[in-house]
Design an enzyme around this catalytic site. Structure first.
Site, PDB file in Angstrom:
ATOM      1  N   ASP A  81      -4.503  -9.189  13.588  1.00  0.00           N
ATOM      2  CA  ASP A  81      -4.484  -7.775  13.971  1.00  0.00           C
ATOM      3  C   ASP A  81      -3.442  -7.624  15.083  1.00  0.00           C
ATOM      4  OD1 ASP A  81      -4.937  -5.232  15.113  1.00  0.00           O
ATOM      5  OD2 ASP A  81      -6.973  -5.222  14.299  1.00  0.00           O
TER       6      ASP A  81
ATOM      7  N   PHE B 190      -3.340   3.792  15.351  1.00  0.00           N
ATOM      8  CA  PHE B 190      -3.536   4.801  14.311  1.00  0.00           C
ATOM      9  C   PHE B 190      -4.698   4.370  13.440  1.00  0.00           C
ATOM     10  CE2 PHE B 190      -0.492   8.309  13.496  1.00  0.00           C
ATOM     11  CZ  PHE B 190       0.160   8.260  14.726  1.00  0.00           C
TER      12      PHE B 190
ATOM     13  N   ASN C  94       0.838  -1.200   0.000  1.00  0.00           N
ATOM     14  CA  ASN C  94       0.000   0.000   0.000  1.00  0.00           C
ATOM     15  C   ASN C  94       0.869   1.244   0.000  1.00  0.00           C
ATOM     16  OD1 ASN C  94       0.483   0.858   2.867  1.00  0.00           O
ATOM     17  ND2 ASN C  94      -0.375  -1.172   3.226  1.00  0.00           N
TER      18      ASN C  94
HETATM   19  N1  CTP Z   1      -3.188  -2.781  12.716  1.00  0.00           N
HETATM   20  C1  CTP Z   1      -2.435  -3.854  13.140  1.00  0.00           C
HETATM   21  N2  CTP Z   1      -2.551  -5.052  12.496  1.00  0.00           N
HETATM   22  C2  CTP Z   1      -3.403  -5.213  11.472  1.00  0.00           C
HETATM   23  C3  CTP Z   1      -4.185  -4.112  11.025  1.00  0.00           C
HETATM   24  C4  CTP Z   1      -4.052  -2.909  11.674  1.00  0.00           C
HETATM   25  O1  CTP Z   1      -1.646  -3.714  14.084  1.00  0.00           O
HETATM   26  N3  CTP Z   1      -3.491  -6.386  10.870  1.00  0.00           N
HETATM   27  C5  CTP Z   1      -3.088  -1.507  13.440  1.00  0.00           C
HETATM   28  C6  CTP Z   1      -2.510  -0.375  12.621  1.00  0.00           C
HETATM   29  O2  CTP Z   1      -1.107  -0.300  12.789  1.00  0.00           O
HETATM   30  C7  CTP Z   1      -3.226   0.824  13.210  1.00  0.00           C
HETATM   31  C8  CTP Z   1      -4.576   0.295  13.580  1.00  0.00           C
HETATM   32  O3  CTP Z   1      -4.374  -1.103  13.739  1.00  0.00           O
HETATM   33  O4  CTP Z   1      -2.613   1.257  14.413  1.00  0.00           O
HETATM   34  C9  CTP Z   1      -5.677   0.604  12.599  1.00  0.00           C
HETATM   35  O5  CTP Z   1      -5.466  -0.001  11.388  1.00  0.00           O
HETATM   36  P1  CTP Z   1      -6.487   0.159  10.152  1.00  0.00           P
HETATM   37  O6  CTP Z   1      -5.954  -0.668   9.048  1.00  0.00           O
HETATM   38  O7  CTP Z   1      -6.713   1.595   9.886  1.00  0.00           O
HETATM   39  O8  CTP Z   1      -7.785  -0.446  10.753  1.00  0.00           O
HETATM   40  P2  CTP Z   1      -8.503  -1.776  10.450  1.00  0.00           P
HETATM   41  O9  CTP Z   1      -8.590  -2.476  11.747  1.00  0.00           O
HETATM   42  O10 CTP Z   1      -7.860  -2.525   9.359  1.00  0.00           O
HETATM   43  O11 CTP Z   1      -9.947  -1.294  10.049  1.00  0.00           O
HETATM   44  P3  CTP Z   1     -10.530  -0.820   8.623  1.00  0.00           P
HETATM   45  O12 CTP Z   1      -9.806  -1.576   7.560  1.00  0.00           O
HETATM   46  O13 CTP Z   1     -11.951  -1.127   8.768  1.00  0.00           O
HETATM   47  O14 CTP Z   1     -10.301   0.672   8.538  1.00  0.00           O
END
Ligand code: CTP
Length: 404
Positions: free
Chosen positions: A311, A332, A213
């Site tokens: 996550d 974030f 990304n």
């Molecule tokens: N994050 C993480 N591991 C993942 C996805 C996200 O640690 N597999 C953490 C990111 O580093 C950030 C936060 O979670 O601090 C939010 O990530 P984001 O991708 O914006 O949120 P999502 O949970 O993926 O939700 P959405 O895709 O619905 O926005």
């Protein structure tokens, strides 16, 4: 970034071939907003002329304690009283030996001895041949200089002007500048260990392709730098980005979300703060092809099956240490719209005490950003600014919350 605005730096040069780097350093200090007064030893003037240093600092250079320009003829007093810091770069082995004994037989050493020790920090950037550097006398002198209150910077490693290779090179100008800027930052996170994730992840499709990304990693790297400046020990788990590692930060490079998770789990037990800025891929390809997927001429399109990545943040935030307050977690949220609404929802979903929202498409790859801090008490905007400025503000917010 005018990190040294309103700072007056006395830049001292003792004799050594690294004097050529002092010209670049002087320029960098001026560019960072400092006013710079150069003081050179007689030996330094053998390596680089006062004319060069005058042109770069825009001030005439002092080389002698007998300089009659000062009405009271006390350049050593006047120069050291004006300074916010005295930075000697290069600091030769001989000069450090001299300082150690409190000798004062030229303007530079006299000025260092005469400085108000509690108000004017003295920073030394050593530069010498590797044998001179390793000599017990030099090591002994450095230890004593530190005990006497001087800040002795690291040395670089590599090829030396004499043709030998090893420790003892003067740090590069931008490294010295970063150390000086850091010196002036309040030590709000002293004693803390901050773990940061940054950048995108890269999920392989086959040996030559993958899914990633647009995250540049700049915000996470700025937070790692700001935390280190604030006195924390910092571990930065970085996805594939080519940004330079901030000074004093331990960096662990990873590619995929699974590798990032493994690195985080390896380092999180030592951490007291976890800041997850990484844009972790939500999914990875279920079966990575062993060989490059080829067009076979049939016109059939390849079909990719995905599986969900763990996550990382939510997992860490659910740990016993995080739940009991031993580990402060910051998440974030990169959103495209409805920032407050999504940030609040993510705060609850991730189970973290602080969630930082930003508009992803507006900030990816940029040097500036705007942040929205959301916690149980409400929300707070950190308005549009350079990412390092925002990172320092966020560090202050984290420090305030962990002290509560
Ligand atoms: N994050 C993480 N591991 C993942 C996805 C996200 O640690 N597999 C953490 C990111 O580093 C950030 C936060 O979670 O601090 C939010 O990530 P984001 O991708 O914006 O949120 P999502 O949970 O993926 O939700 P959405 O895709 O619905 O926005």
């Amino acid at each position: 970034m005018n990190d040294l605005a309103n700072k007056h730096i006395v830049l001292g040069l003792s004799g050594g071939i690294a004097c050529y780097k002092a010209a670049e350093l002087c320029r960098a200090l001026v560019k960072a907003g400092a006013s710079v007064q150069v003081v050179m030893s007689e030996a330094a003037a053998q390596f680089i002329t006062p004319v060069t240093m005058q042109a770069l600092s825009n001030r005439s250079v002092y080389t002698s304690q007998w300089d009659a320009r000062e009405p009271n003829n006390m350049a050593h007093i006047n120069l050291s009283r004006e300074a916010d810091a005295i930075l000697v770069a290069p600091a030769s082995a001989d000069f450090m030996a001299k300082l150690l004994h409190g000798r004062a037989d030229d303007l530079l050493s006299l000025m260092c001895l005469a400085r108000p020790i509690a108000q004017v920090p003295l920073m030394l950037a050593p530069a010498m041949n590797r044998e001179m550097w390793q000599h017990p006398a030099t090591q002994r002198n450095m230890a004593q200089l530190k005990a006497d209150g001087a800040f002795v910077l690291d040395v670089g490693q590599g090829e030396q002007a004499c043709g030998e290779t090893g420790d003892g090179r003067m740090l590069e100008p931008e490294e010295i500048l970063a150390d000086l800027i850091s010196h002036f930052q309040p030590k709000l996170l002293a004693g803390q260990h901050v773990l940061v994730t940054a950048g995108p992840t890269f999920e392989k499709i086959d040996p030559v392709r993958g899914i990633t990304n647009l995250s540049s990693g700049k915000m996470g790297f700025a937070i790692a730098r700001a935390a280190a400046e604030a006195g924390a020990q910092v571990t930065l788990v970085a996805g594939p980005v080519s940004l330079p590692t901030p000074r004093g930060v331990q960096r662990v490079n990873v590619q995929s979300a699974l590798q990032m998770q493994a690195a985080v789990l390896q380092h999180v037990d030592a951490a007291s703060v976890f800041v997850a800025t990484a844009a972790v891929a939500d999914w990875r390809v279920a079966e990575v092809a062993e060989h490059k997927i080829k067009k076979d001429g049939s016109g059939d399109l390849p079909v990719l099956q995905f599986t969900e990545n763990p996550d990382i943040l939510a997992g860490v935030a659910q740990s016993e240490r995080a739940q009991s307050g031993g580990l402060f977690c910051v998440g974030f949220a990169a959103e495209s719209h409805d920032l407050l609404h999504h940030a609040k929802a993510k705060l609850a979903r991730k189970g973290v005490p602080l969630l930082v929202g930003n508009i992803g498409p507006a900030t990816f790859g940029q040097d500036d950003n705007a942040l929205l801090l959301v916690d149980a008490h409400g929300s707070q905007e950190l308005p549009h600014a350079h990412k390092l400025v925002l990172a320092r503000q966020l560090v202050a917010e984290i420090a305030r919350r962990i002290r509560r």
